[in-house]
Design a protein around this motif. Sequence first.
Motif, PDB file in Angstrom:
ATOM      1  N   ARG A 106       0.826  -1.070  -0.003  1.00 23.94           N
ATOM      2  CA  ARG A 106      -0.106   0.021  -0.106  1.00 23.94           C
ATOM      3  C   ARG A 106       0.919   1.248   0.052  1.00 23.94           C
ATOM      4  O   ARG A 106       1.716   1.519   1.085  1.00 23.94           O
ATOM      5  CB  ARG A 106      -0.915  -0.020   1.335  1.00 23.94           C
ATOM      6  CG  ARG A 106      -2.033   1.115   0.879  1.00 23.94           C
ATOM      7  CD  ARG A 106      -3.064   1.061   2.203  1.00 23.94           C
ATOM      8  NE  ARG A 106      -2.179   1.587   3.538  1.00 23.94           N
ATOM      9  CZ  ARG A 106      -2.747   1.596   4.636  1.00 23.94           C
ATOM     10  NH1 ARG A 106      -4.044   1.339   4.897  1.00 23.94           N
ATOM     11  NH2 ARG A 106      -2.140   2.383   5.692  1.00 23.94           N
ATOM     12  N   ALA A 110      -2.356   5.705   0.130  1.00 24.39           N
ATOM     13  CA  ALA A 110      -3.359   5.099  -0.565  1.00 24.39           C
ATOM     14  C   ALA A 110      -4.196   4.421   0.242  1.00 24.39           C
ATOM     15  O   ALA A 110      -3.929   4.427   1.367  1.00 24.39           O
ATOM     16  CB  ALA A 110      -2.191   3.986  -1.541  1.00 24.39           C
ATOM     17  N   THR A 111      -5.293   4.198  -0.340  1.00 24.86           N
ATOM     18  CA  THR A 111      -6.390   3.448   0.220  1.00 24.86           C
ATOM     19  C   THR A 111      -6.565   1.881  -0.117  1.00 24.86           C
ATOM     20  O   THR A 111      -7.111   1.218   0.624  1.00 24.86           O
ATOM     21  CB  THR A 111      -7.556   3.968  -0.001  1.00 24.86           C
ATOM     22  OG1 THR A 111      -8.007   4.314  -1.282  1.00 24.86           O
ATOM     23  CG2 THR A 111      -7.826   5.633   0.556  1.00 24.86           C
ATOM     24  N   GLU A 112      -5.895   1.751  -0.989  1.00 19.70           N
ATOM     25  CA  GLU A 112      -6.146   0.283  -1.408  1.00 19.70           C
ATOM     26  C   GLU A 112      -4.571  -0.415  -1.726  1.00 19.70           C
ATOM     27  O   GLU A 112      -3.481  -0.007  -1.804  1.00 19.70           O
ATOM     28  CB  GLU A 112      -6.664   0.189  -3.054  1.00 19.70           C
ATOM     29  CG  GLU A 112      -7.973   0.688  -3.245  1.00 19.70           C
ATOM     30  CD  GLU A 112      -9.075  -0.043  -2.381  1.00 19.70           C
ATOM     31  OE1 GLU A 112      -8.982  -1.139  -2.635  1.00 19.70           O
ATOM     32  OE2 GLU A 112     -10.077   0.693  -1.894  1.00 19.70           O
ATOM     33  N   TRP A 113      -4.545  -1.766  -1.510  1.00 15.87           N
ATOM     34  CA  TRP A 113      -3.535  -2.489  -1.514  1.00 15.87           C
ATOM     35  C   TRP A 113      -3.296  -3.172  -2.958  1.00 15.87           C
ATOM     36  O   TRP A 113      -4.256  -3.269  -3.699  1.00 15.87           O
ATOM     37  CB  TRP A 113      -3.427  -3.860  -0.548  1.00 15.87           C
ATOM     38  CG  TRP A 113      -3.629  -3.414   1.053  1.00 15.87           C
ATOM     39  CD1 TRP A 113      -4.572  -3.236   1.687  1.00 15.87           C
ATOM     40  CD2 TRP A 113      -2.442  -3.520   1.601  1.00 15.87           C
ATOM     41  NE1 TRP A 113      -4.305  -3.069   2.841  1.00 15.87           N
ATOM     42  CE2 TRP A 113      -2.734  -3.163   2.920  1.00 15.87           C
ATOM     43  CE3 TRP A 113      -0.895  -3.574   1.316  1.00 15.87           C
ATOM     44  CZ2 TRP A 113      -2.155  -3.110   3.902  1.00 15.87           C
ATOM     45  CZ3 TRP A 113      -0.256  -3.400   2.608  1.00 15.87           C
ATOM     46  CH2 TRP A 113      -0.693  -3.205   3.715  1.00 15.87           C
ATOM     47  N   GLN A 114      -2.139  -3.136  -3.383  1.00 18.68           N
ATOM     48  CA  GLN A 114      -1.671  -3.772  -4.800  1.00 18.68           C
ATOM     49  C   GLN A 114      -0.982  -4.827  -4.537  1.00 18.68           C
ATOM     50  O   GLN A 114      -0.069  -4.855  -3.922  1.00 18.68           O
ATOM     51  CB  GLN A 114      -1.162  -2.450  -5.686  1.00 18.68           C
ATOM     52  CG  GLN A 114       0.196  -1.935  -5.234  1.00 18.68           C
ATOM     53  CD  GLN A 114       0.419  -0.781  -6.206  1.00 18.68           C
ATOM     54  OE1 GLN A 114      -0.017   0.124  -6.300  1.00 18.68           O
ATOM     55  NE2 GLN A 114       1.917  -0.697  -6.300  1.00 18.68           N
TER      56      GLN A 114
END
Length: 187
Positions: A106, A110-114
């Motif tokens: 993350r 950021a608010t999302e994991w990739q």
Amino acid sequence: MGISPLQWPVLRQLRSGDRLGRGPAITSPTTRGLTSRNATADRVVQSVCPYCAVGCGQRVYVKDERVTQIEGDPDSPISRGRLCPKGSASEQLVNAPGRQMHVLYRAPRATEWQRLDRDEAIDMIAKRFVESRRNTWQELDDKGRRLRRTMGIASLGGATLDNEENYLIKKLFTAAGAIQIENQARI
């Protein structure tokens, strides 16, 4: 329809020789038909519990290349077949449905994991490690005494690593000049 008198518990005790009624005389047909999930294992692998520094022996039962059960190893001179609750539940380390199988990252804010490639993640960590060491290196203190350390890197190890892994981590961080090195097992 009732049970045949020949199946009455007292008669079963007399016929089977189980006079005290603690063995085959009281075992139901359903129970007799059950088999241990360990009995169907393709192989048994000896291992060591990963949780703490005690090193309890484990028997890992594998069927179709999947861990089906983990029990204490009675041949282990350390634990003699016993496991604590965490060791007994260690099968969940490999079979838990929520187990992460990929590297997740993350980015800052950021608010999302990739998902990241493992090699990319290792390179990212190494780059940040070296950069932090370079930016926070202290060669001398205010009085000119040699320090040769960094306060910008720290390590907190965990008991799920074995002794050898923790030893190597300690050596790595000490060689890099870090002095803030701790392990969860000591806390």
